[in-house]
Design a protein around this motif. Structure first.
Motif, PDB file in Angstrom:
ATOM      1  N   THR A 249      -6.571   7.315  -5.307  1.00  0.00           N
ATOM      2  CA  THR A 249      -6.237   8.064  -4.091  1.00  0.00           C
ATOM      3  C   THR A 249      -7.035   9.355  -4.051  1.00  0.00           C
ATOM      4  OG1 THR A 249      -3.994   7.168  -4.007  1.00  0.00           O
ATOM      5  CG2 THR A 249      -4.388   9.208  -2.804  1.00  0.00           C
ATOM      6  N   LEU A 250      -7.547   9.690  -2.881  1.00  0.00           N
ATOM      7  CA  LEU A 250      -8.291  10.930  -2.663  1.00  0.00           C
ATOM      8  C   LEU A 250      -7.524  11.753  -1.642  1.00  0.00           C
ATOM      9  CD1 LEU A 250     -11.851   9.344  -2.448  1.00  0.00           C
ATOM     10  CD2 LEU A 250     -10.811  10.490  -4.410  1.00  0.00           C
ATOM     11  N   PRO A 251      -6.731  12.715  -2.109  1.00  0.00           N
ATOM     12  CA  PRO A 251      -5.836  13.452  -1.192  1.00  0.00           C
ATOM     13  C   PRO A 251      -6.602  14.320  -0.204  1.00  0.00           C
ATOM     14  CG  PRO A 251      -5.794  14.418  -3.375  1.00  0.00           C
ATOM     15  CD  PRO A 251      -6.580  13.154  -3.496  1.00  0.00           C
ATOM     16  N   PHE A 252      -6.013  14.468   0.945  1.00  0.00           N
ATOM     17  CA  PHE A 252      -6.582  15.316   1.991  1.00  0.00           C
ATOM     18  C   PHE A 252      -6.309  16.792   1.704  1.00  0.00           C
ATOM     19  CE2 PHE A 252      -6.096  17.612   6.035  1.00  0.00           C
ATOM     20  CZ  PHE A 252      -7.314  17.326   6.648  1.00  0.00           C
ATOM     21  N   ASP A 253      -5.142  17.073   1.167  1.00  0.00           N
ATOM     22  CA  ASP A 253      -4.717  18.456   0.968  1.00  0.00           C
ATOM     23  C   ASP A 253      -5.197  19.007  -0.367  1.00  0.00           C
ATOM     24  OD1 ASP A 253      -3.242  18.693   3.409  1.00  0.00           O
ATOM     25  OD2 ASP A 253      -1.686  17.458   2.492  1.00  0.00           O
ATOM     26  N   GLU A 254      -5.301  20.331  -0.434  1.00  0.00           N
ATOM     27  CA  GLU A 254      -5.643  20.998  -1.675  1.00  0.00           C
ATOM     28  C   GLU A 254      -4.509  20.827  -2.694  1.00  0.00           C
ATOM     29  OE1 GLU A 254      -8.218  24.641  -1.661  1.00  0.00           O
ATOM     30  OE2 GLU A 254      -7.229  24.904   0.281  1.00  0.00           O
ATOM     31  N   PRO A 255      -4.793  21.122  -3.995  1.00  0.00           N
ATOM     32  CA  PRO A 255      -3.839  20.808  -5.064  1.00  0.00           C
ATOM     33  C   PRO A 255      -2.424  21.317  -4.853  1.00  0.00           C
ATOM     34  CG  PRO A 255      -5.934  21.456  -6.001  1.00  0.00           C
ATOM     35  CD  PRO A 255      -6.060  21.651  -4.524  1.00  0.00           C
ATOM     36  N   ASP A 256      -2.280  22.511  -4.298  1.00  0.00           N
ATOM     37  CA  ASP A 256      -0.931  23.067  -4.152  1.00  0.00           C
ATOM     38  C   ASP A 256      -0.173  22.484  -2.963  1.00  0.00           C
ATOM     39  OD1 ASP A 256      -2.647  24.205  -2.326  1.00  0.00           O
ATOM     40  OD2 ASP A 256      -1.655  26.160  -2.328  1.00  0.00           O
ATOM     41  N   LYS A 257      -0.807  21.545  -2.240  1.00  0.00           N
ATOM     42  CA  LYS A 257      -0.172  21.010  -1.039  1.00  0.00           C
ATOM     43  C   LYS A 257       0.040  19.504  -1.060  1.00  0.00           C
ATOM     44  CE  LYS A 257      -2.376  24.570   1.827  1.00  0.00           C
ATOM     45  NZ  LYS A 257      -3.335  24.807   2.945  1.00  0.00           N
ATOM     46  N   HIS A 258      -0.494  18.806  -2.062  1.00  0.00           N
ATOM     47  CA  HIS A 258      -0.456  17.347  -1.976  1.00  0.00           C
ATOM     48  C   HIS A 258       0.623  16.718  -2.864  1.00  0.00           C
ATOM     49  CE1 HIS A 258      -2.560  16.712  -5.777  1.00  0.00           C
ATOM     50  NE2 HIS A 258      -3.581  17.436  -5.356  1.00  0.00           N
ATOM     51  N   ASP A 265      -4.887  11.042   3.846  1.00  0.00           N
ATOM     52  CA  ASP A 265      -5.370  10.725   2.499  1.00  0.00           C
ATOM     53  C   ASP A 265      -6.272   9.503   2.541  1.00  0.00           C
ATOM     54  OD1 ASP A 265      -3.848  12.795   1.529  1.00  0.00           O
ATOM     55  OD2 ASP A 265      -2.305  11.533   0.619  1.00  0.00           O
ATOM     56  N   LYS A 266      -7.247   9.489   1.663  1.00  0.00           N
ATOM     57  CA  LYS A 266      -8.136   8.326   1.549  1.00  0.00           C
ATOM     58  C   LYS A 266      -7.991   7.700   0.164  1.00  0.00           C
ATOM     59  CE  LYS A 266     -11.444   9.400   5.163  1.00  0.00           C
ATOM     60  NZ  LYS A 266     -12.863   9.410   5.562  1.00  0.00           N
ATOM     61  N   ALA A 267      -8.606   6.552   0.003  1.00  0.00           N
ATOM     62  CA  ALA A 267      -8.542   5.854  -1.282  1.00  0.00           C
ATOM     63  C   ALA A 267      -9.693   4.873  -1.372  1.00  0.00           C
ATOM     64  CB  ALA A 267      -7.208   5.126  -1.431  1.00  0.00           C
ATOM     65  N   PHE A 268      -9.958   4.429  -2.591  1.00  0.00           N
ATOM     66  CA  PHE A 268     -10.901   3.332  -2.782  1.00  0.00           C
ATOM     67  C   PHE A 268     -10.405   2.460  -3.919  1.00  0.00           C
ATOM     68  CE2 PHE A 268     -12.492   6.532  -5.749  1.00  0.00           C
ATOM     69  CZ  PHE A 268     -12.856   5.789  -6.868  1.00  0.00           C
ATOM     70  N   ARG A 269     -10.885   1.241  -3.945  1.00  0.00           N
ATOM     71  CA  ARG A 269     -10.540   0.303  -5.010  1.00  0.00           C
ATOM     72  C   ARG A 269     -11.799  -0.423  -5.459  1.00  0.00           C
ATOM     73  NH1 ARG A 269      -6.505  -2.501  -7.239  1.00  0.00           N
ATOM     74  NH2 ARG A 269      -4.867  -1.683  -5.899  1.00  0.00           N
ATOM     75  N   LEU A 270     -12.008  -0.449  -6.772  1.00  0.00           N
ATOM     76  CA  LEU A 270     -13.109  -1.194  -7.370  1.00  0.00           C
ATOM     77  C   LEU A 270     -12.515  -2.394  -8.100  1.00  0.00           C
ATOM     78  CD1 LEU A 270     -16.261  -0.913  -7.745  1.00  0.00           C
ATOM     79  CD2 LEU A 270     -15.741  -0.119 -10.055  1.00  0.00           C
ATOM     80  N   THR A 271     -12.961  -3.586  -7.728  1.00  0.00           N
ATOM     81  CA  THR A 271     -12.402  -4.819  -8.280  1.00  0.00           C
ATOM     82  C   THR A 271     -13.504  -5.712  -8.825  1.00  0.00           C
ATOM     83  OG1 THR A 271     -10.572  -4.766  -6.691  1.00  0.00           O
ATOM     84  CG2 THR A 271     -11.018  -6.873  -7.774  1.00  0.00           C
ATOM     85  N   LEU A 272     -13.334  -6.142 -10.058  1.00  0.00           N
ATOM     86  CA  LEU A 272     -14.265  -7.090 -10.669  1.00  0.00           C
ATOM     87  C   LEU A 272     -13.601  -8.450 -10.766  1.00  0.00           C
ATOM     88  CD1 LEU A 272     -16.691  -6.691 -13.573  1.00  0.00           C
ATOM     89  CD2 LEU A 272     -14.968  -8.492 -13.744  1.00  0.00           C
ATOM     90  N   ALA A 273     -14.312  -9.480 -10.304  1.00  0.00           N
ATOM     91  CA  ALA A 273     -13.813 -10.859 -10.385  1.00  0.00           C
ATOM     92  C   ALA A 273     -14.808 -11.691 -11.178  1.00  0.00           C
ATOM     93  CB  ALA A 273     -13.632 -11.440  -8.986  1.00  0.00           C
ATOM     94  N   GLU A 314     -12.923   0.891   0.609  1.00  0.00           N
ATOM     95  CA  GLU A 314     -12.701   2.322   0.822  1.00  0.00           C
ATOM     96  C   GLU A 314     -12.183   2.552   2.229  1.00  0.00           C
ATOM     97  OE1 GLU A 314     -14.657   3.981   3.152  1.00  0.00           O
ATOM     98  OE2 GLU A 314     -16.006   2.286   3.502  1.00  0.00           O
ATOM     99  N   GLY A 315     -11.416   3.634   2.397  1.00  0.00           N
ATOM    100  CA  GLY A 315     -10.872   3.962   3.704  1.00  0.00           C
ATOM    101  C   GLY A 315      -9.622   4.801   3.564  1.00  0.00           C
ATOM    102  N   LEU A 316      -8.802   4.802   4.600  1.00  0.00           N
ATOM    103  CA  LEU A 316      -7.536   5.521   4.542  1.00  0.00           C
ATOM    104  C   LEU A 316      -6.650   4.921   3.447  1.00  0.00           C
ATOM    105  CD1 LEU A 316      -6.713   5.973   8.328  1.00  0.00           C
ATOM    106  CD2 LEU A 316      -7.361   7.775   6.709  1.00  0.00           C
TER     107      LEU A 316
END
Length: 836
Positions: A249-258, A265-273, A314-316
């Motif tokens: 997860t990649l939060p939108f808010d700074e550390p004291d707010k998230h 917020d955004k996120a990404f996932r890396l998957t190996l098959a 990747e995305g929201l």
């Protein structure tokens, strides 16, 4: 349909063609001609090869699909792949001190009162504290590109050795060569899918058939530099299904707010098959203890072949699933099918333009850098930052990996025009349009002026204030016309009226509104300071030079400001004519005309020998060492001066070039392109500088060249070398293009800076006016000139054969006796020209 209307228009002191008013948005597919260069085959001649393990990040093979980037490295016991993506950023943003920043006028008035005899503005306590506060947001470690993790494929080096790796730039296929204990050669084939964010791997024998698996383990590793103040990644394993995956997860808010989730917020996932399953094993470590395999690590069970697909989502955060996604099972057929599609995409890419040069090093540079460009940028994806889509740990995060608007973000897209890859300029165009709201807001709230003031630095995140409001580099006025110049060039080379109307017009207009208002301020005109009738650019800062000085000593009428403002004013004047908006913009156009008729002269100085030269700012010494090649901005990117200029101006340009000193780091493309524009580029010297900057992966780093600027004899001349893969230097083919053909003022010049003792040929270089030009220079003579008119504009070409020319237009012969060839054309028409 009416025939295209063409007019002549004075533009930056030279004749300029008013382009066709009936144009389509899409580029025309040009039919191949007999004897065309096979760009795909030519590119295949220039692989990037390592004949040993390429274990360092800067030795790895660079792959990409314009969105996702992958760096393939190899070490004696494993192959390691590093993943990145243009869309994946640490999106947190600091926007503190909003009220403390005040307005431009408030800061300007305070700076005025600082004594002019101070050594530096920081000698003043107020300015020192204000500067510190204004730069506070930028000193945060975020935003920045966020590395997407890495994949390790390990083997027992008693049984397998890495011999090296080879990247075929014609199709993006990386091949890692392996040798088994039985002296059998195997090859791990790796490529990125050009349509989808995934990477495919397939192990084969020497005959290309699937090979039995030789690998022992696979490990998926989240990036080790992941900040501790964002949520930890979540790991998922499906051992029986052969899948290892993590989600970040990649939060939108700074550390004291998230503490709680934000819908942004955004996120990404890396998957190996894997085409098999995993098992967990233990081993004895160096101190005699049993060690278990780590999370996201698995041993390979017995299997007949080895196929892997690594996918990146990747995305929201609300869209990226918590569970491991369903994926198509990897296998030889999938690999072959996707690779076939990839090759078709690469063939289409290389068919856009091509060169064939007897200087194999320059040909290699041309193809390799256009390969890198295709890996890093494409429409619909976030514009690459300083280091594009390759990152790991802190590599690729210097200066936030952001957009610097005083050349860094513009430079890589210079190559898109003449190389006939206009589609690659779209990410830049979209970036500028995305920055328009915050730039308009800053102009209104900080400057109290209309239009848009584009920031010195920017990020691909939602911004409500200027990210770099510091009154040193943050006061570079030139960055506003510079930001929108690439939009005009896109129109200039495409003659695409729909693009001009929908993508370029509003940003260009907004820039002009601000610039006209800024130059018409009371402080910039008349009074005791100026004592003339000129409108001045004041205050301002030259790129990477002087910053803001006490008494504003070097902070007015910088050459870069003057030439780029002149360029964009005249561009907007022409755009208003093309789009029929002159009446609704009457007041702005009147102001522009008034300013241009009372415009300052370019700053000049005299050398010790008494020669006149251009300099960066009025009052500057002729011996100044530049960081950015400031003195020749009027030639490029200003395009006010050049080979079209009169004899006196050409002498001024020549003297300036011979006198100019650049400290390096920002001049590999820039200064050499300026030299090509005025016909003074020494090709051997150019090649030596490229070789000095080259990395083992084929890309060119930014390297220091000399002292007496910002650097001294103890400086590390390679300190920028391993900051990341320098996206800006992928524009190197633009320098070569300008040696082969120039058309910046609407008149085509063939081989204006090409050595007479070198043969060269080019295919479908794009010229202003939407012409695709092909020509050859063999044994010092120009031959085989073919021109395709996309939009039916008037063709202007300086004859390479003097006054006797034979021209054939769509099968009809004709002769023109003139030094400059002028031909009316129709859309889709071919022209061939030759000497009598």
């Amino acid at each position: 349909m009416k025939k295209p209307l063409l007019q002549h228009f004075t533009f930056c002191t030279f004749a300029f063609v008013l382009f066709c008013l009936n144009v389509a948005e899409a580029q025309v597919k040009v039919p191949a001609q007999k004897g065309s260069i096979d760009g795909f085959a030519a590119a295949s001649k220039h692989p990037i090869v390592a004949d040993k393990p390429a274990q360092d990040f800067f030795e790895g093979s660079l792959l990409g699909n314009g969105a996702m980037g992958v760096n393939v490295t190899s070490r004696p016991d494993a192959i390691v792949l590093y993943f990145g993506h243009n869309n994946v950023w640490d999106i947190r943003l600091a926007e503190h001190h909003r009220e403390e920043l005040g307005t431009f006028e408030q800061v300007f008035e305070k700076v005025k009162k600082i004594p002019a005899d101070y050594g530096d503005l920081s000698d003043d306590a107020w300015y020192r504290e204000y500067n510190q506060m204004a730069g506070d947001n930028y000193r945060k470690p975020y935003p920045r590109p966020f590395p997407c993790g890495s994949v390790l494929i390990g083997f027992d080096r008693r049984k397998v050795q890495v011999l090296g790796q080879r990247l075929d730039i014609s199709n993006g296929l990386c091949t890692v060569s392996l040798l088994t204990a039985g002296k059998k050669r195997l090859f791990l084939k790796i490529f990125t899918d050009m349509n989808t964010d995934r990477l495919l791997m397939h192990l084969v024998n020497e005959d290309g058939s699937p090979a039995a698996n030789i690998f022992e383990r696979i490990k998926v590793m989240p990036d080790p530099s992941t900040p501790a103040d964002i949520p930890a990644f979540s790991a998922q394993e499906d051992l029986k299904g052969g899948k290892l995956s993590f989600r970040q997860t990649l939060p939108f808010d700074e550390p004291d707010k998230h503490s709680t989730a934000n819908s942004a917020d955004k996120a990404f996932r890396l998957t190996l098959a894997l085409n098999g399953n995993f098992v967990k094993k233990t081993r004895m470590n160096w101190n005699g203890r049993t060690e278990n395999m780590a999370v996201l690590e698995g041993a390979l069970s017995a299997q007949q072949s080895f196929d892997v697909v690594v996918s990146l989502e990747e995305g929201l955060a609300s869209v990226i699933p918590q569970e491991i996604p369903q994926t198509i099972a990897p296998g030889a057929k999938l690999f072959a099918d996707v690779f076939k599609q990839n090759e078709q995409i690469w063939m289409a890419y290389w068919s856009k333009s091509a060169v064939m040069l007897d200087d194999q090093f320059l040909e290699e540079i041309w193809y390799r850098n256009l390969y890198f460009l295709n890996c890093t940028a494409k429409p619909g994806v976030t514009c690459p930052g300083l280091f594009a889509n390759w990152s790991y740990n802190n590599i690729g995060t210097a200066w936030h990996g952001d957009y610097h608007m005083n050349y860094n973000v513009q430079q890589p897209f210079w190559v898109t025009f003449s190389s006939n890859h206009l589609e690659k300029n779209i990410p830049y165009v979209d970036l500028i349009n995305s920055l328009l709201p915050v730039s308009t807001k800053w102009a209104k709230e900080y400057y109290k002026l209309p239009g848009a003031y584009f920031p010195h630095s920017a990020y691909p995140v939602s911004m409500s204030i200027n990210p770099y409001p510091v009154p040193d580099w943050g006061w570079e006025v030139s960055e506003t016309p510079w930001a929108v110049q690439g939009l005009w060039w896109h129109y200039l080379y495409s003659a695409d009226k729909a693009f001009l109307k929908n993508k370029a017009y509003e940003p260009i207009k907004a820039a002009c509104q601000f610039l006209a208002a800024y130059m018409k301020r009371a402080d910039a005109y008349g009074g005791d300071r100026w004592k003339d009738d000129k409108y001045h650019v004041f205050p301002t800062v030259a790129p990477e030079l002087y910053a803001l000085r006490p008494g504003f000593k070097y902070n007015y009428d910088c050459g870069v400001d003057l030439t780029l403002i002149k360029f964009i004013f005249k561009a907007f004047d022409l755009a208003a004519t093309i789009l029929g908006t002159r009446m609704q913009n009457k007041a702005l156009l009147t102001d522009i005309g008034d300013i241009l008729s009372h415009f300052p002269e370019y700053p000049t100085a005299k050398t010790e020998s008494g020669a006149d030269i251009l300099v960066a700012v009025p009052g500057e010494s002729a011996g100044t060492v530049y960081n950015v090649p400031d003195a020749l901005f009027a030639a490029f990117p200003g395009e006010d001066y050049g080979l079209h200029s009169d004899k006196k101006t050409l002498e001024l340009l020549k003297n300036t070039y011979l006198n100019q000193q650049n400290e390096g780091g920002n001049d590999l493309v820039f200064a050499n392109l300026q030299a090509a524009r005025i016909g003074m580029l020494d090709m051997d010297e150019f090649k030596r500088q490229i070789k000095y900057c080259l990395l083992p992966n084929g890309s060119a780093a930014d390297m220091v060249m000399q002292t007496h600027g910002r650097y001294n004899d103890l400086s590390d001349y390679a300190y920028m070398k391993k900051m990341g893969i320098w996206f800006e230097n992928f524009a190197l083919p633009a320098v070569i293009n300008e040696c082969l053909m120039q058309s910046y003022n609407g008149t085509i010049r063939l081989f204006p800076n090409w050595p007479s003792n070198h043969n060269g040929r080019f295919e479908n270089l794009r010229a202003a006016g939407a012409f695709l030009v092909s020509a050859a220079k063999i044994n010092g003579k120009v031959t085989q000139v073919r021109i395709y008119s996309e939009k039916g504009n008037d063709l202007h070409l300086i004859s390479p054969w003097g006054n006797k020319v034979t021209i054939k237009v769509s099968g009809k012969d004709g002769k023109i006796v003139s030094g400059e060839i002028v031909v009316k054309t129709r859309p889709g028409q071919w022209l061939t020209l030759s000497s009598d």
